[in-house]
Enzyme design. Structure first.
Site, mmCIF file in Angstrom:
data_model
loop_
_atom_site.group_PDB
_atom_site.id
_atom_site.type_symbol
_atom_site.label_atom_id
_atom_site.label_comp_id
_atom_site.label_asym_id
_atom_site.label_seq_id
_atom_site.Cartn_x
_atom_site.Cartn_y
_atom_site.Cartn_z
ATOM 1 N N CYS A 115 -17.994 -33.783 -4.675
ATOM 2 C CA CYS A 115 -17.008 -33.267 -5.638
ATOM 3 C C CYS A 115 -16.716 -34.246 -6.775
ATOM 4 C CB CYS A 115 -15.708 -32.911 -4.926
ATOM 5 S SG CYS A 115 -15.907 -31.557 -3.769
ATOM 6 N N HIS A 251 -9.421 -32.919 -9.904
ATOM 7 C CA HIS A 251 -10.344 -32.095 -9.129
ATOM 8 C C HIS A 251 -9.545 -30.947 -8.516
ATOM 9 C CE1 HIS A 251 -13.365 -30.695 -6.500
ATOM 10 N NE2 HIS A 251 -12.902 -31.253 -5.404
ATOM 11 N N ASN A 281 -12.516 -24.351 -5.253
ATOM 12 C CA ASN A 281 -13.141 -25.675 -5.359
ATOM 13 C C ASN A 281 -14.611 -25.501 -5.746
ATOM 14 O OD1 ASN A 281 -14.273 -28.181 -4.991
ATOM 15 N ND2 ASN A 281 -13.358 -28.559 -2.990
#
Ligand code: ACO
Length: 324
Positions: A115, A251, A281
Site C-alpha cells: 500500500c 492512505h 482500499n
C-alpha cells in the site's frame, strides 16, 4: 546554485466502471452495510472488469496527468510505478505503460511496497530529480487488488477496491517536495501477506492460492502507532510545524486510522482528504487517487502544503511533505 525541487505539475486518476456497494456484498458474504461502514468508513468500491488490468488503469491515469501538466510522453525521462498487482511478472507494468504512452527509451521500473507503493515511488522519483538525473518524471500508483481477494472471506473482501492515480513531477526552483520518509520492517510479514509466487510456488486452490492474509486488528494497531511517529519525523525532516500543513492526504484503508492520524496532527477532518468511502482500499492507487480527487474538486490549491502518508504490507510506511 539554486536548490532543485521536484514539483507536481499535473495529476490524473482512473477507476474501473463497475461499482460494488456494501449492499451488493451482503448478498455474497455474511456481512452488513452497517458493520462495514462503522468499522472502516467504506460504502462502495470500484472493481476491474474481466480483462481490465493494472496497466490499463495506470495508462489512463498517466494520460490524464500528462494532459494536466501539458507534458508529452516523449519528454519523460523516467517512469516509476508502485504496484503489488502487476499485469504480468515481467516486463514490469512501468515498461508496459511506457510503451502504450509512447515514452519508449526513458527509464521505467516498478516499486513493490504494497500500500505504500505510490509514496515510495514518489520518494524515489524525488531523488532522481534532486540529483539532476531526471527533469520530467511520471509517478504512478496502480492496482487491481480485488484480483487477490477471496470473495468467501468477509474479513478481507469488504476492504479492497481497484484504481490508479498518477502525477507528473518536474524539476523546478520553486518547491516542490520538501521531504520524503521511507521505512520498512520485514519482521511483520506474518500479519499481512500473499503466500504464493514464482519462487514459493502456487497452490492447487481457487485462484492458485493467491489471496490476502491479514490479521486486521494487529495491522490496525501497528498502523496507528507507526503513522503517529511517521508524521512527527516528516515534519522534522521538512523543518515545519503541523499548523503549516493545509491538507492531510492519507492512505485510504480505514477511516478510523485516518482520524487517528489527523488527531495526532491536531487537524480537523475538514482538512483531510477522504475517499475511502467511495474507493475502499486501492493499495498503491489510494494516495494518488485521493490527491487527484482533491485537486480536481478544487479543494487543494497551488501553494498549499500537503502531507501524504501510507502504510501497508511489509510492513512498509512512507510519507511526503510537499508544496502543491
Ligand atoms: N462483516 C461482519 N462481521 C465481520 C466482518 C465483516 N465483513 N469481518 C469480520 N467480522 C467480525 C469478526 O469475525 C469479529 O467477530 P467476533 O468478535 O465474533 O470474533 C468481529 O467482526 C470483530 O472483528 P475485528 O477484526 O476485531 O474488527 P476490527 O474492529 O478490528 O475491524 C478491520 C476489522 C476493519 C479489518 C480493521 O482491523 C482494520 O481496518 N485493520 C487494518 C487493515 C489495514 O489497514 N490494512 C492496510 C494495509 S492493506 C495492504 O497493505 C494490502
Amino acid at each position: 546554485m539554486a536548490q532543485i525541487y521536484a514539483r507536481i505539475t499535473g495529476t490524473g486518476s482512473a477507476l474501473p466502471e463497475r461499482v460494488v456497494t456494501n449492499a451488493d456484498l451482503e448478498k455474497i458474504v455474511d456481512t452488513s452495510d452497517e458493520w462495514i461502514r462503522t468499522r472502516t468508513g467504506i460504502q462502495q468500491r470500484h472493481i476491474a472488469a474481466d480483462g481490465e488490468t493494472t496497466g490499463d488503469l495506470a495508462t489512463l491515469a498517466a494520460q490524464r496527468a500528462l494532459e494536466a501538466a501539458g507534458v508529452k510522453a516523449s519528454e519523460l525521462d523516467l517512469i516509476v510505478l508502485g504496484t503489488t498487482t502487476p499485469d504480468i511478472i515481467f516486463p514490469s507494468t512501468a515498461c508496459l505503460v511506457q510503451h502504450r504512452l509512447g515514452a519508449n527509451g526513458c527509464a521505467a521500473f516498478d516499486v513493490n511496497a504494497a500500500c505504500s507503493g505510490f509514496v515510495y515511488a514518489l520518494g524515489v522519483a524525488d531523488k532522481f530529480i534532486r540529483s539532476g538525473q531526471s527533469k520530467k518524471v511520471l509517478v504512478i500508483g496502480a492496482e487491481t487488488l480485488t484480483r487477490m481477494v477471496d470473495w468467501n472471506e468477509r474479513e478481507t473482501c469488504v476492504l479492497f477496491g481497484d484504481g490508479a492515480g498518477a502525477v507528473v513531477l518536474e524539476a523546478s526552483e520553486e518547491p516542490g517536495i520538501f521531504a520524503t520518509c521511507l521505512h520498512a520492517d520485514g519482521g511483520f510479514k506474518h500479519l499481512l501477506y500473499n503466500p504464493v509466487g514464482v519462487s514459493a510456488g502456487f497452490k492447487d486452490e481457487p485462484n492458485h492460492g493467491v489471496r490476502i492474509n491479514m490479521s486486521g486488528r494487529e495491522v490496525f494497531k501497528v498502523a496507528v502507532k507507526t503513522l503517529d511517529s511517521l508524521v512527527d519525523e516528516t515534519l522534522q525532516a521538512a523543518g515545519m510545524e503541523a499548523s503549516q500543513i493545509d491538507w492531510l492526504i492519507p492512505h485510504q484503508a480505514n477511516l478510523r486510522i485516518i482520524e487517528a492520524t489527523a488527531k495526532r496532527l491536531n487537524m480537523p477532518m475538514e482538512q483531510v482528504i477522504v475517499t475511502v468511502d467511495k474507493h475502499a482500499n486501492t493499495s498503491s492507487g489510494s494516495v494518488p487517487l485521493a490527491l487527484d480527487f482533491a485537486v480536481r474538486s478544487g479543494k487543494v490549491k497551488r501553494g498549499q502544503n500537503l502531507l501524504l502518508e501510507a502504510f501497508g504490507g511489509g510492513f512498509t510506511w512512507a510519507s511526503a511533505l510537499l508544496r502543491y
